[in-house]
Design an enzyme around this catalytic site. Sequence first.
Site, short mmCIF file in Angstrom:
data_model
loop_
_atom_site.label_atom_id
_atom_site.label_comp_id
_atom_site.label_asym_id
_atom_site.label_seq_id
_atom_site.Cartn_x
_atom_site.Cartn_y
_atom_site.Cartn_z
N SER A 246 -4.11 1.88 -0.85
CA SER A 246 -3.98 2.74 0.32
C SER A 246 -5.26 3.52 0.60
O SER A 246 -6.02 3.86 -0.31
CB SER A 246 -2.83 3.73 0.10
OG SER A 246 -2.80 4.73 1.09
N GLN B 152 -5.87 -1.13 2.49
CA GLN B 152 -5.10 -0.70 3.66
C GLN B 152 -5.84 0.47 4.28
O GLN B 152 -6.26 1.40 3.59
CB GLN B 152 -3.68 -0.29 3.26
CG GLN B 152 -2.85 0.29 4.40
CD GLN B 152 -3.03 1.80 4.56
OE1 GLN B 152 -3.38 2.49 3.61
NE2 GLN B 152 -2.83 2.29 5.76
N SER C 50 6.21 -5.16 9.41
CA SER C 50 6.47 -3.89 8.75
C SER C 50 6.89 -2.87 9.79
O SER C 50 6.40 -2.89 10.92
CB SER C 50 5.21 -3.42 8.01
OG SER C 50 5.35 -2.10 7.54
N GLY D 8 8.92 -4.26 3.39
CA GLY D 8 10.05 -3.40 3.71
C GLY D 8 11.37 -3.94 3.23
O GLY D 8 11.83 -4.98 3.71
N THR E 53 -3.34 -0.75 9.39
CA THR E 53 -2.01 -0.31 9.84
C THR E 53 -2.11 0.00 11.33
O THR E 53 -2.78 0.93 11.75
CB THR E 53 -1.55 0.92 9.05
OG1 THR E 53 -1.42 0.56 7.67
CG2 THR E 53 -0.22 1.42 9.56
N LYS F 92 -1.00 -4.76 9.95
CA LYS F 92 0.28 -4.33 9.38
C LYS F 92 1.04 -3.50 10.41
O LYS F 92 0.52 -2.50 10.92
CB LYS F 92 0.05 -3.52 8.11
CG LYS F 92 1.32 -3.01 7.44
CD LYS F 92 0.97 -2.26 6.15
CE LYS F 92 2.20 -1.73 5.45
NZ LYS F 92 2.82 -0.61 6.20
N PRO G 135 0.83 -1.21 0.00
CA PRO G 135 0.00 0.00 0.00
C PRO G 135 0.86 1.26 0.00
O PRO G 135 1.73 1.43 0.85
CB PRO G 135 -0.79 -0.13 1.31
CG PRO G 135 0.08 -0.97 2.20
CD PRO G 135 0.78 -1.94 1.29
N GLY H 6 0.33 5.60 -0.96
CA GLY H 6 -0.64 6.62 -1.30
C GLY H 6 -0.27 7.40 -2.54
O GLY H 6 0.90 7.47 -2.95
N HIS I 221 7.30 0.66 8.82
CA HIS I 221 7.25 2.00 8.27
C HIS I 221 5.83 2.46 7.97
O HIS I 221 5.57 3.19 7.04
CB HIS I 221 8.13 2.13 7.02
CG HIS I 221 7.79 1.12 5.97
ND1 HIS I 221 8.24 -0.17 6.01
CD2 HIS I 221 7.07 1.22 4.83
CE1 HIS I 221 7.81 -0.83 4.94
NE2 HIS I 221 7.09 -0.01 4.22
N ARG J 241 8.27 0.66 -3.23
CA ARG J 241 8.83 1.74 -4.04
C ARG J 241 9.22 1.36 -5.45
O ARG J 241 9.01 2.15 -6.38
CB ARG J 241 10.01 2.37 -3.30
CG ARG J 241 9.56 3.20 -2.12
CD ARG J 241 10.71 3.60 -1.22
NE ARG J 241 10.19 4.31 -0.06
CZ ARG J 241 9.61 3.71 0.99
NH1 ARG J 241 9.51 2.40 1.00
NH2 ARG J 241 9.15 4.41 1.99
N TYR K 97 -6.55 3.05 8.02
CA TYR K 97 -6.26 3.52 9.37
C TYR K 97 -7.59 3.60 10.11
O TYR K 97 -8.65 3.68 9.50
CB TYR K 97 -5.61 4.91 9.32
CG TYR K 97 -4.35 4.97 8.52
CD1 TYR K 97 -3.12 4.61 9.07
CD2 TYR K 97 -4.37 5.39 7.18
CE1 TYR K 97 -1.95 4.68 8.32
CE2 TYR K 97 -3.22 5.45 6.43
CZ TYR K 97 -2.01 5.10 7.00
OH TYR K 97 -0.86 5.16 6.27
N ARG L 162 13.93 -5.70 -2.77
CA ARG L 162 14.40 -5.06 -3.99
C ARG L 162 14.83 -6.05 -5.06
O ARG L 162 15.19 -5.65 -6.17
CB ARG L 162 15.58 -4.12 -3.69
CG ARG L 162 15.23 -2.94 -2.79
CD ARG L 162 14.26 -2.00 -3.47
NE ARG L 162 13.93 -0.85 -2.64
CZ ARG L 162 12.91 -0.80 -1.79
NH1 ARG L 162 12.13 -1.86 -1.65
NH2 ARG L 162 12.68 0.29 -1.08
#
Length: 804
Positions: free
Chosen positions: A107, A128, A245, A279, A156, A223, A78, A80, A247, A302, A130, A282
């Site tokens: 998100s 995801q 997670s 997290g 989250t 999460k 997720p 934003g 972050h 990312r 809040y 890569r």
Amino acid sequence: MDGPLTLADYAELARRRLEPGVWDFITGGAGDERALAANAAAFDGVRLRPRVLSGVARPAPATRILGRTWSAPLAVAPMGYHTLVHPDGEVGTAAAAGAAGVPLIVSTFAGRAFDDIAAAASAPLWLQLYCFRDRGTTRDLIGRAERAGFEALVLTVDAPRLGRRLRDLRNGFRLPPGVAPANLSGSGFSSPGGHAREAFDPALDWTVVEWLRSVSPLPVLLKGILTAADARRAVETGADGVIVSNHGGRQLDSSPATLDVLSEVAAEVRGRCTVLLDGGVRRGADVLAALALGADAVLLGRPVLHGLAVAGQDGVTDVLDIVAEELADAMVLTGTPAVADAGATLVQGTAVPVPERSGRSEAPAVADRSPVDVSGLLKEELHGSVSDPVLDTMNFLNEITHRYPDAISFAPGRPYDGFFDPEQLFTYLRTYMEHLAGTGHSPAQIRDALFQYGPTAGRIRELVAESLRLDESIDVPAESVVVTVGCQEAMLLVVRALIAGPDDALLVSSPCYVGITGAARLLDVVPTAVEEGPDGFRCEDLEAAVRAERSRGRRPRAFYVIPDHSNPSGATMALDERHKLLKLAAREDFLILEDSPYRLVSPGRQLPTLKSLDSERRVVQLGSFAKSLFPGVRVGYAVADQLVTDRSGGTCLLADELTRIKSMVTVNTPALSQAVVGGMLLAGQGGAAQHNTDTARYYGEAMRATLQQLDAVLPEAERERMGVSWNRPSGGFFLTVTVPFPADNAALTRSAEEFGVIWTPMSYFYPQGGGEHMLRLSVSYLTHADIREGAARLARFIKVAASH
């Protein structure tokens, strides 16, 4: 840049194309930047152990999470405001994720509306979210996601307030005009900063999970879990999954890297809920490392935004493909045939993967959960099949059935037991003993035939061969028959004999009976699915699959199919397709594994079996007396009259080779079971058909009654409006219903709990994904009164589920 792009290339191109403030916004994350760096550093420190001569040529990266098959153990994390980096925003990301066959977690701060995202998606969407001070805002957000077809909620939990985005503070970054949360209308939100600290509920406790369950039937994942204690509480409160997670929100300066705590969390839940990691991923090797240390799948963040910034939807597709290809390479190089085979021994320095379990004073230790008990076993050191979802499907159905005993169940494919008379067992046993005496057996030989082990290939081979001649016009010598412990053993023997190595391919008609895919999994064989079309099996599709396998350097050895009233779909192969299939098998040099247990229990004249049409010994018939006589006897058979030639030119039947394998599996089929079946065949004038006159009529009436009731409770106009349909089999035990919502384990649980009706998700039967919006109904075990009430309950469930 020339040539194919790497993930590093995408990151660099995205950095060049985006405004510096936007680049810092998507790079900095919502939490502590040092935690993000620690995540990447943890993966950089992992060393995977290579394996040579492993025989793994085509690994199977597919996995099953919350009742859905993912093409790889990977989902889009997720994040934003995708519209910040590309106008398509989350719509482009959803389309790319669907093409890759992996989920997208959308998100709360998505820049595009849920309905628009869902319209572009062809893979699962999760939300995801809040928890806001105003619970109505959260409830409204969930309702919008449900109506758009989202399949899970990801709360989250490490963000009672959003983290300080240090780069954004230094840059004075603000979202551009027009970029705002598209799904929070009326909430007063315009950005994830500022008054967000006041909008989020800072006093959340574990009761929030119960609250979420009270407002939505969707599975709930938490999460932000970073300790075993919190993972344990998550399971105890009913969470369906945890996401490791660090972050999601403001973290401690000393927050650990996600990879460093993964083993601790995974050891705590021990398969009781899904474990995901978010997290630092890569590379494809990072995915495998996370799997080895206990994750069921990982989230990729990312790099997805980098791909979106560079090339929109195509960029995201390329990024996901790169990671999937790198994962496949890592699996080959480490000798990992399937996701379930990834254990901690893959990671250098964790040959004994026993995580430290300190600081447990807050709750009493539970002995059967402790991974440090040296007398116990580590699941990751067992064969990977024990963790394979295909082996869990029937267990889940059994669990649901026992949890809701008052529910009407359309799930079990078992015969109706109103036809069974225990006293007949003694009659059939006596009939068989009289047969032995009449053929010259002495009392001592009869005693031996009933009490001793007996020949591995079976004592009643001649009777089975005669029954096939009478019932099915299959004329084969008794020597070509192997009497097995149910048809399941016949499948295991044949797959073991024919699939000699990783370059041999087993193809299966999909949807497919789970018994064959389960047997293959036990033998480290990954079957290739040949999808049925809307009208059932087509030889053109099989021919294309066979040639595709050859182009990969593999040799198609066998094709498994249920041509008559298939389990699970209920479809029947047309006569012309049967002839085409036999010609194709001869032309392309492969065997057909024919499994047809529903013919004698279906009304009317049946089409000829593939084996009865087989003039070139291309068909191995796998049979069972479970449906035609009774299941508890556990007697099946394989007809394998193919010639096998050794290096010296000597020949034997394939049945002889199956017998050799059987001698090391079950030794022989129980003598008493064979005696009862033999007596039943003798009582039926040599065949099983005479025992099934009444049963075939009963099952045919049950199928007609089910179809009539479905028509009554879901009239044609109403089901067309909802997008509901079903097929109309002419026999067998099963039919399939297509619905407009995900027919997964969560939906099944709700159906049983709230509506009192149980069915089987069709996704269980698709080896490589599919059937997510279909369910299987079995009509064999129910009375007509149960069918009538069950159809009414099912219709109520479908109407409610479809309305959401």
